[in-house]
Design a protein around this motif. Structure first.
Motif, PDB file in Angstrom:
ATOM      1  N   LEU A 257     -16.849  42.482  -5.644  1.00  0.00           N
ATOM      2  CA  LEU A 257     -16.543  43.905  -5.550  1.00  0.00           C
ATOM      3  C   LEU A 257     -17.332  44.700  -6.581  1.00  0.00           C
ATOM      4  N   ARG A 258     -17.743  44.031  -7.664  1.00  0.00           N
ATOM      5  CA  ARG A 258     -18.515  44.694  -8.722  1.00  0.00           C
ATOM      6  C   ARG A 258     -20.002  44.370  -8.653  1.00  0.00           C
ATOM      7  N   ASP A 259     -20.345  43.168  -8.276  1.00  0.00           N
ATOM      8  CA  ASP A 259     -21.747  42.773  -8.162  1.00  0.00           C
ATOM      9  C   ASP A 259     -21.890  41.826  -6.977  1.00  0.00           C
ATOM     10  N   PRO A 260     -22.504  42.278  -5.906  1.00  0.00           N
ATOM     11  CA  PRO A 260     -23.353  43.465  -5.731  1.00  0.00           C
ATOM     12  C   PRO A 260     -22.600  44.785  -5.575  1.00  0.00           C
ATOM     13  N   GLY A 261     -21.290  44.739  -5.420  1.00  0.00           N
ATOM     14  CA  GLY A 261     -20.521  45.974  -5.300  1.00  0.00           C
ATOM     15  C   GLY A 261     -19.926  46.156  -3.912  1.00  0.00           C
ATOM     16  N   LEU A 262     -18.712  46.683  -3.877  1.00  0.00           N
ATOM     17  CA  LEU A 262     -18.051  46.933  -2.597  1.00  0.00           C
ATOM     18  C   LEU A 262     -18.853  47.925  -1.756  1.00  0.00           C
ATOM     19  N   HIS A 263     -19.511  48.891  -2.411  1.00  0.00           N
ATOM     20  CA  HIS A 263     -20.270  49.890  -1.653  1.00  0.00           C
ATOM     21  C   HIS A 263     -21.416  49.248  -0.877  1.00  0.00           C
ATOM     22  N   ARG A 264     -22.042  48.228  -1.457  1.00  0.00           N
ATOM     23  CA  ARG A 264     -23.161  47.566  -0.775  1.00  0.00           C
ATOM     24  C   ARG A 264     -22.669  46.718   0.412  1.00  0.00           C
ATOM     25  N   SER A 265     -21.616  45.934   0.191  1.00  0.00           N
ATOM     26  CA  SER A 265     -21.121  45.087   1.282  1.00  0.00           C
ATOM     27  C   SER A 265     -20.543  45.938   2.405  1.00  0.00           C
ATOM     28  N   LEU A 266     -19.851  47.026   2.050  1.00  0.00           N
ATOM     29  CA  LEU A 266     -19.296  47.917   3.062  1.00  0.00           C
ATOM     30  C   LEU A 266     -20.416  48.616   3.835  1.00  0.00           C
ATOM     31  N   LEU A 267     -21.492  48.990   3.121  1.00  0.00           N
ATOM     32  CA  LEU A 267     -22.644  49.609   3.790  1.00  0.00           C
ATOM     33  C   LEU A 267     -23.292  48.633   4.760  1.00  0.00           C
ATOM     34  N   GLY A 268     -23.486  47.385   4.320  1.00  0.00           N
ATOM     35  CA  GLY A 268     -24.103  46.389   5.185  1.00  0.00           C
ATOM     36  C   GLY A 268     -23.296  46.143   6.441  1.00  0.00           C
ATOM     37  N   ASP A 269     -21.979  46.047   6.277  1.00  0.00           N
ATOM     38  CA  ASP A 269     -21.088  45.809   7.416  1.00  0.00           C
ATOM     39  C   ASP A 269     -21.133  46.969   8.407  1.00  0.00           C
ATOM     40  N   ASN A 270     -20.998  48.186   7.900  1.00  0.00           N
ATOM     41  CA  ASN A 270     -20.919  49.351   8.789  1.00  0.00           C
ATOM     42  C   ASN A 270     -22.273  49.751   9.368  1.00  0.00           C
ATOM     43  N   LEU A 271     -23.351  49.545   8.613  1.00  0.00           N
ATOM     44  CA  LEU A 271     -24.676  49.828   9.160  1.00  0.00           C
ATOM     45  C   LEU A 271     -24.969  48.884  10.327  1.00  0.00           C
ATOM     46  N   SER A 272     -24.538  47.637  10.190  1.00  0.00           N
ATOM     47  CA  SER A 272     -24.694  46.674  11.277  1.00  0.00           C
ATOM     48  C   SER A 272     -23.890  47.110  12.506  1.00  0.00           C
ATOM     49  N   THR A 273     -22.673  47.606  12.274  1.00  0.00           N
ATOM     50  CA  THR A 273     -21.844  48.093  13.380  1.00  0.00           C
ATOM     51  C   THR A 273     -22.511  49.275  14.078  1.00  0.00           C
ATOM     52  N   MET A 274     -23.097  50.193  13.287  1.00  0.00           N
ATOM     53  CA  MET A 274     -23.751  51.361  13.859  1.00  0.00           C
ATOM     54  C   MET A 274     -24.956  50.950  14.709  1.00  0.00           C
ATOM     55  N   ILE A 275     -25.767  50.031  14.205  1.00  0.00           N
ATOM     56  CA  ILE A 275     -26.933  49.561  14.962  1.00  0.00           C
ATOM     57  C   ILE A 275     -26.486  48.823  16.220  1.00  0.00           C
ATOM     58  N   SER A 276     -25.386  48.064  16.106  1.00  0.00           N
ATOM     59  CA  SER A 276     -24.857  47.350  17.266  1.00  0.00           C
ATOM     60  C   SER A 276     -24.542  48.325  18.398  1.00  0.00           C
ATOM     61  N   GLY A 277     -23.891  49.445  18.057  1.00  0.00           N
ATOM     62  CA  GLY A 277     -23.580  50.447  19.063  1.00  0.00           C
ATOM     63  C   GLY A 277     -24.809  51.085  19.669  1.00  0.00           C
ATOM     64  N   LEU A 278     -25.867  51.178  18.891  1.00  0.00           N
ATOM     65  CA  LEU A 278     -27.094  51.822  19.368  1.00  0.00           C
ATOM     66  C   LEU A 278     -27.869  50.953  20.348  1.00  0.00           C
ATOM     67  N   ILE A 279     -27.677  49.627  20.305  1.00  0.00           N
ATOM     68  CA  ILE A 279     -28.467  48.742  21.174  1.00  0.00           C
ATOM     69  C   ILE A 279     -27.626  48.052  22.251  1.00  0.00           C
ATOM     70  N   GLY A 280     -26.291  48.318  22.263  1.00  0.00           N
ATOM     71  CA  GLY A 280     -25.469  47.752  23.325  1.00  0.00           C
ATOM     72  C   GLY A 280     -24.615  46.568  22.935  1.00  0.00           C
ATOM     73  N   SER A 281     -24.527  46.270  21.633  1.00  0.00           N
ATOM     74  CA  SER A 281     -23.710  45.145  21.176  1.00  0.00           C
ATOM     75  C   SER A 281     -22.339  45.633  20.714  1.00  0.00           C
ATOM     76  N   VAL A 282     -21.504  44.702  20.274  1.00  0.00           N
ATOM     77  CA  VAL A 282     -20.157  45.048  19.807  1.00  0.00           C
ATOM     78  C   VAL A 282     -20.163  45.171  18.285  1.00  0.00           C
ATOM     79  N   PRO A 283     -19.188  45.877  17.694  1.00  0.00           N
ATOM     80  CA  PRO A 283     -19.135  46.032  16.235  1.00  0.00           C
ATOM     81  C   PRO A 283     -19.040  44.686  15.526  1.00  0.00           C
ATOM     82  N   THR A 284     -19.539  44.653  14.315  1.00  0.00           N
ATOM     83  CA  THR A 284     -19.562  43.408  13.546  1.00  0.00           C
ATOM     84  C   THR A 284     -18.629  43.491  12.348  1.00  0.00           C
ATOM     85  N   THR A 285     -18.271  42.323  11.846  1.00  0.00           N
ATOM     86  CA  THR A 285     -17.422  42.251  10.659  1.00  0.00           C
ATOM     87  C   THR A 285     -17.638  40.905   9.980  1.00  0.00           C
ATOM     88  N   THR A 286     -17.332  40.841   8.688  1.00  0.00           N
ATOM     89  CA  THR A 286     -17.372  39.556   7.994  1.00  0.00           C
ATOM     90  C   THR A 286     -16.348  38.628   8.630  1.00  0.00           C
TER      91      THR A 286
END
Length: 418
Positions: A257-286
């Protein structure tokens, strides 16, 4: 287990070990991850592609410091299913894109203001049971996959389940050297062989599948109604994400949560979900299954996770290989999940032990009790088309109660102040 060598997050892994370890991770998440596209009525190939791409993206954003595999998110099933039935899959994709975008904004807010608030709203007495619930509430799905909750239980399913779980359990205890780091893979192979011998594996779809096939890409369409219906899922996936990062931190022995940080892991998770929606896939999660694999094997290397991601991308283009993996029957997946989900539950208890939670203090006993009962009671709270239940409802309840206790403590009204 105690004498087993730990392969840490940044450690390099030789190729002869990297390949089987990567296959092991892909097998662990495969069954649950392809179930979501089946329920949405789309081909799993695009999902396998995005799982791999999303995982590599997550590793890059977290600077290779957070080992996590991104699979298909179950949190979107209910609202996504409603939109698909009423408006079509393209409009559900639009909702996925917006949820991912809003999650990226949330990650930026956490980057600006930090994550110290987590210690206040989720102290160990609340976080421990929340993490334990991640595994405990999934236990029924493991039994369901194995066919053990059917009205009429098939003896063949029981045999395959028992073989898979037995090899996983005793392999984890008895295997040595090279075999000691791939007990899950060996258990999957043993269960698959048992399933073939029991005659419950159908190879016809493999024979009919083409050797190579492009994933079916699709563009999203946007509707305010669809977005409003799906957007509340952001609360669910954020709660799940924090829980997964906490339990992974405990397993690898680092505060992610501190290194690399919750903001980075949350960004990676949600950016992947956003791209998934843009190309026809389903949302992703850890994925809890992959967290369980790390707990069992003590192999935390991001290179292994990246290898599994690459294999997932390859499978999305090789039709026969993808279909072959899809023939792994439910009892095998259920047998593996039994152990992996249990490992997550045990990690929650470990948080309580390692944090030396003092249950002589009324607030700690109250917090743990309320969180556990809320999560296991079956209570559900409906907000529009979103249903909060299980771990997510328990997490929100624990956060609210912890915040109230904190305010009362600052006002010096509690009877067990330190």
């Amino acid at each position: 287990m105690e004498g087993r060598k730990i392969i840490q997050v940044e450690d390099k892994v030789p190729l002869k070990l990297l390949v089987p370890l990567s296959i092991q991770h892909m097998f662990a998440m495969f069954g649950a991850s392809v179930l979501v596209p089946f329920m949405f009525g789309i081909s799993p190939a695009i999902v396998l592609f995005m799982n791999g791409v999303g995982t590599l993206l997550f590793i890059a954003i977290t600077k290779g410091k957070a080992p996590a595999y991104l699979g298909s998110s179950f949190a979107f099933l209910a609202p996504g299913g409603i939109i698909i039935d009423q408006m079509g899959y393209e409009y559900a994709l639009g909702g996925f894109v917006v949820v991912g975008f809003c999650g990226c904004i949330l990650a930026f807010i956490i980057y600006r203001f930090g994550c110290d608030w987590i210690d206040i709203v989720l102290p160990p007495a609340a976080m421990g049971p929340v993490v334990a619930l991640i595994g405990l509430e999934l236990s029924s799905s493991a039994a369901s996959n194995a066919g053990l909750l059917d009205e009429t239980i098939d003896p063949k399913n029981v045999i395959v389940f028992a073989v898979t779980l037995g090899v996983a359990v005793f392999g984890n205890i008895l295997f040595r050297k090279f075999l000691a780091v791939i007990p899950i893979l060996i258990a999957v192979i043993a269960g698959y062989v048992a399933a073939i011998l029991c005659g419950i594996v159908d190879f016809a779809p493999v024979a009919e599948a083409s050797v190579f096939a492009l994933p079916h890409f699709m563009l999203p369409k946007f509707s305010v109604e669809a977005i409003v219906t799906i957007l509340p899922v952001l609360l669910v996936i954020t709660s799940e994400h924090i829980g997964h990062q906490v339990v992974t931190s405990k397993i690898v022995g680092r505060d992610l949560l501190r290194d690399p940080g919750l903001h980075r892991s949350l960004l990676g998770d949600n950016l992947s979900t956003m791209i998934s929606g843009l190309i026809g896939s389903v949302p992703t999660t850890t994925y809890g299954e992959n967290i369980g694999v790390m707990a069992v094997t003590k192999v935390y290397s991001v290179r292994v996770i990246a290898g599994a991601a690459v294999l997932s991308i390859i499978c999305s283009f090789v039709g026969k290989l993808s279909m072959l993996i899809q023939t792994i029957p439910g009892p095998v997946i259920g047998g593996i999940s039994f152990l992996l989900y249990g490992m997550i539950g045990a990690s929650g208890i470990r948080i309580l032990v390692d944090s030396r939670v003092d249950y002589g203090r009324s607030r700690n006993l109250t917090l743990t009790s309320v969180v556990f009962v809320t999560g296991l009671s079956g209570i559900a709270v409906n907000i529009g088309n979103i249903q909060l239940t299980g771990m997510v409802l328990a997490c929100i309840t624990g956060m609210a109660l912890s915040l109230v206790f904190y305010v009362l403590d600052r006002l010096k009204l509690t009877n067990d102040q330190e």
